[in-house]
Scaffold this active site. Structure first.
Site, PDB file in Angstrom:
ATOM      1  N   GLY A 176     -15.419  13.390   8.935  1.00 35.27           N
ATOM      2  CA  GLY A 176     -15.820  12.128   9.528  1.00 35.27           C
ATOM      3  C   GLY A 176     -15.366  11.934  10.956  1.00 35.27           C
ATOM      4  N   SER A 221     -20.819  18.386   7.145  1.00 37.17           N
ATOM      5  CA  SER A 221     -20.542  16.962   7.295  1.00 37.17           C
ATOM      6  C   SER A 221     -20.381  16.629   8.773  1.00 37.17           C
ATOM      7  CB  SER A 221     -19.312  16.587   6.459  1.00 37.17           C
ATOM      8  OG  SER A 221     -19.188  15.199   6.311  1.00 37.17           O
TER       9      SER A 221
END
Length: 557
Positions: A173, A254
């Site tokens: 993230g 991600s």
């Protein structure tokens, strides 16, 4: 002989089963002792790497150049025909260089150390993220001085021809992550596929993506500049390790995949790579207006109360990194860091449109997501209305239910999260790349193994493909199919790295969007784990039905 060189907020509560998983997710393969022999030296732009040539070809050790600390972790790897080195590629981003673009580390000095470099300062949203993604039983040391990269290379005994290279960008993230995790150990894939792999550290959270009004707008996405400098280092030096700088692929998962997409979009000419692999992190458009609220909160919390500008920034650069780390990992922080600002250099408001127009790197892409990419983020979430309230505008729960017939609200939250964050972005960007004339191989990964089922209906959850990719799965609990798939998946990915314009597996055509083609590769469904059957080609837009709703949040132009 092989050579050894010296040198998203999850919002979940950890269960016993998840902690058990964490023990193996970060496990390092057991080391085998070896007798060390002749000294070997590799010259790079940032120094001479002194190492040793192994006796018997049985083991290698991760090593670090240019690091002054003595508290780091020695990580022996189980390796044959493998060399690993960890190299500083930038000046320490500390003191006056905190929140500045990375400065190349140039040196002719020799370095001889045998310890792995530290992670950059981490910000974890909760205990579970630590358990799953930081090798919790033996976490890497953290230090603001962290801009190192690891290199795994086959022995020259495997042939003298320059070999393809892949650069790995980790997820987290943009708030946490490190290239030094044992889960990303490159030994298995390098040994099995005869390629080089480079993992690197880039700054995350407030240190890498500060969203600060004290900085010029173009000075906020520092983590992307770290990645770019590491790519430059690879271009300048990888040939000395046997790699081919003209055959570099960038690969990420991600947030690492989003980093790959950012690099593709920001290098329309002369990209320092020839292909991109994007696991569960597609390109997307960003809103143009940044929020500085969290940075202002941090400044106030550490006693820098000046108005935004040079004086406050100077104050903040004098605050110990440990003080900032303690605050951003404590209670009361407004938001986790990890959202880049639109600077029109590394990120844009119209990324999808730039892809369509061809104003990006014209390189082949391998892109997709897992079948259950949303399940991990939806554990304990059953209120569909509450989920939809986190999105701008008003969306009817009944409308969303109609898109996912037969599912209860808990399953709908997981499926909607998957589509909003992953599937629909993959669909949009894959179609945009095709429109621009780029070779695209689109997939959906569906492998489900018993030892990876951490919670009810986990399925093929977000990042569950990584142990198979790196071969760092738990050999004591893996089924025979899992062992086979790891070798197959490594081969498929390496085939793309070696020749990115050619199908990486049987029955996998280049992607063509629409309902009249069958070019979406469902990987490892129905227990198909061998190279001959791992791909099941299905209708190209068969996964995209709900995207008619979710694309409004993704394609902003």
């Amino acid at each position: 002989m092989p050579r050894v060189f010296s040198q998203t907020s999850l919002g979940l509560s950890a269960s016993t089963k998840m902690r058990t998983f964490a023990k193996w997710f970060g496990l390092l393969l057991t080391g085998i002792t070896s007798t060390l022999a002749a000294t070997v030296t590799i010259r790079t732009t940032s120094g001479r790497l002194n190492g040793v040539e192994e006796d018997g070809g049985k083991s290698a050790f991760n090593v670090v150049q240019g690091h002054r600390e003595s508290s780091l972790i020695l990580l022996p790897t189980q390796s044959e025909l493998n060399v690993n080195a960890l190299q500083r590629f930038a000046q320490p981003p500390v003191g006056a260089l905190r929140w500045e673009p990375p400065v190349p580390f140039i040196s002719s000095a020799s370095s001889d150390a045998t310890k792995l470099g530290p992670s950059c300062i981490q910000q974890f949203p909760n205990e579970l993220s630590i358990q799953l993604f930081n090798n919790a039983q033996n976490p890497p040391a953290e230090n603001e001085d962290c801009l190192f990269l690891n290199i795994w290379a086959p022995s020259t005994s495997q042939g003298n021809k320059r070999k393809p290279v892949v650069i790995w960008l980790y997820g987290g993230g943009l708030t946490f992550g490190t290239g030094s995790l044992p889960a990303y150990d490159g030994t298995s894939i390098v040994k099995n596929q005869d390629i080089l792999i480079v993992t690197l550290n880039y700054r995350t959270n407030v240190f890498g993506f500060p969203s600060s009004p004290d900085l010029p707008l173009r000075g906020n996405n520092l983590g992307f500049f770290d990645q770019e400098l590491a790519m430059t280092w690879v271009q300048q030096n990888i040939a000395n390790f046997g790699g081919d700088p003209t055959q570099v692929t960038i690969m990420g998962q991600s947030a690492g995949s989003a980093s790959v997409s950012s690099a593709i979009v920001r290098f329309p000419k002369n990209p320092p790579f020839r292909a991109g692999i994007l696991f569960s992190g597609p390109p997307r458009d960003l809103l143009p207006t940044p929020s500085f609220a969290t940075f202002n909160q941090v400044a106030a919390a550490v006693g820098c109360n000046q108005n935004p500008g040079p004086a406050r920034l100077s104050c903040l650069k004098r605050v110990p990194a440990a003080t900032i780390k303690q605050f951003i990992n404590g209670p009361g922080v407004l938001l986790a860091y990890g959202t880049p600002v639109v600077d029109n250099i590394t990120t844009f408001t119209n990324g999808i449109e730039r892809i369509r127009s061809g104003d990006v790197a014209q390189v082949p892409v391998f892109i997709g997501n897992t079948q259950d990419d949303g399940s991990l983020f939806a554990v304990g979430m059953s209120n569909l209305t509450a989920f939809l309230e986190t999105l701008p505008g008003q969306i009817s729960p009944d409308l969303v239910r109609s898109l996912y017939p037969g599912l209860n609200d808990s399953a709908i939250v997981a499926a909607a999260g998957r589509d909003l964050s992953f599937t629909c972005g993959v669909s949009l960007s894959a179609a945009a790349f095709v429109e621009a004339g780029v070779s695209v191989f689109r997939y959906e990964y569906g492998a489900v193994f018993p030892d990876l089922q951490l919670f009810p209906m986990a399925g093929a959850w977000h990042s569950s493909e990584l142990p198979e990719l790196f071969g760092t799965f738990n050999a004591t609990t893996a089924t025979p199919n899992e062992v086979t798939l790891s070798k197959t998946f490594q081969t498929v990915v390496a085939n793309f790295i070696k020749n990115p314009n050619t199908s990486p597996a049987p029955n996998w055509p280049k992607y063509k969007p629409g309902s009249n083609t069958r070019t979406l590769a469902k990987l490892a469904y129905e227990g198909n784990v061998e190279l001959r059957n791992v791909v099941m080609a299905v209708e190209s837009d068969s996964a995209d039905g709900p995207c008619q709703l979710w694309n409004r949040f993704l394609d902003l132009n």
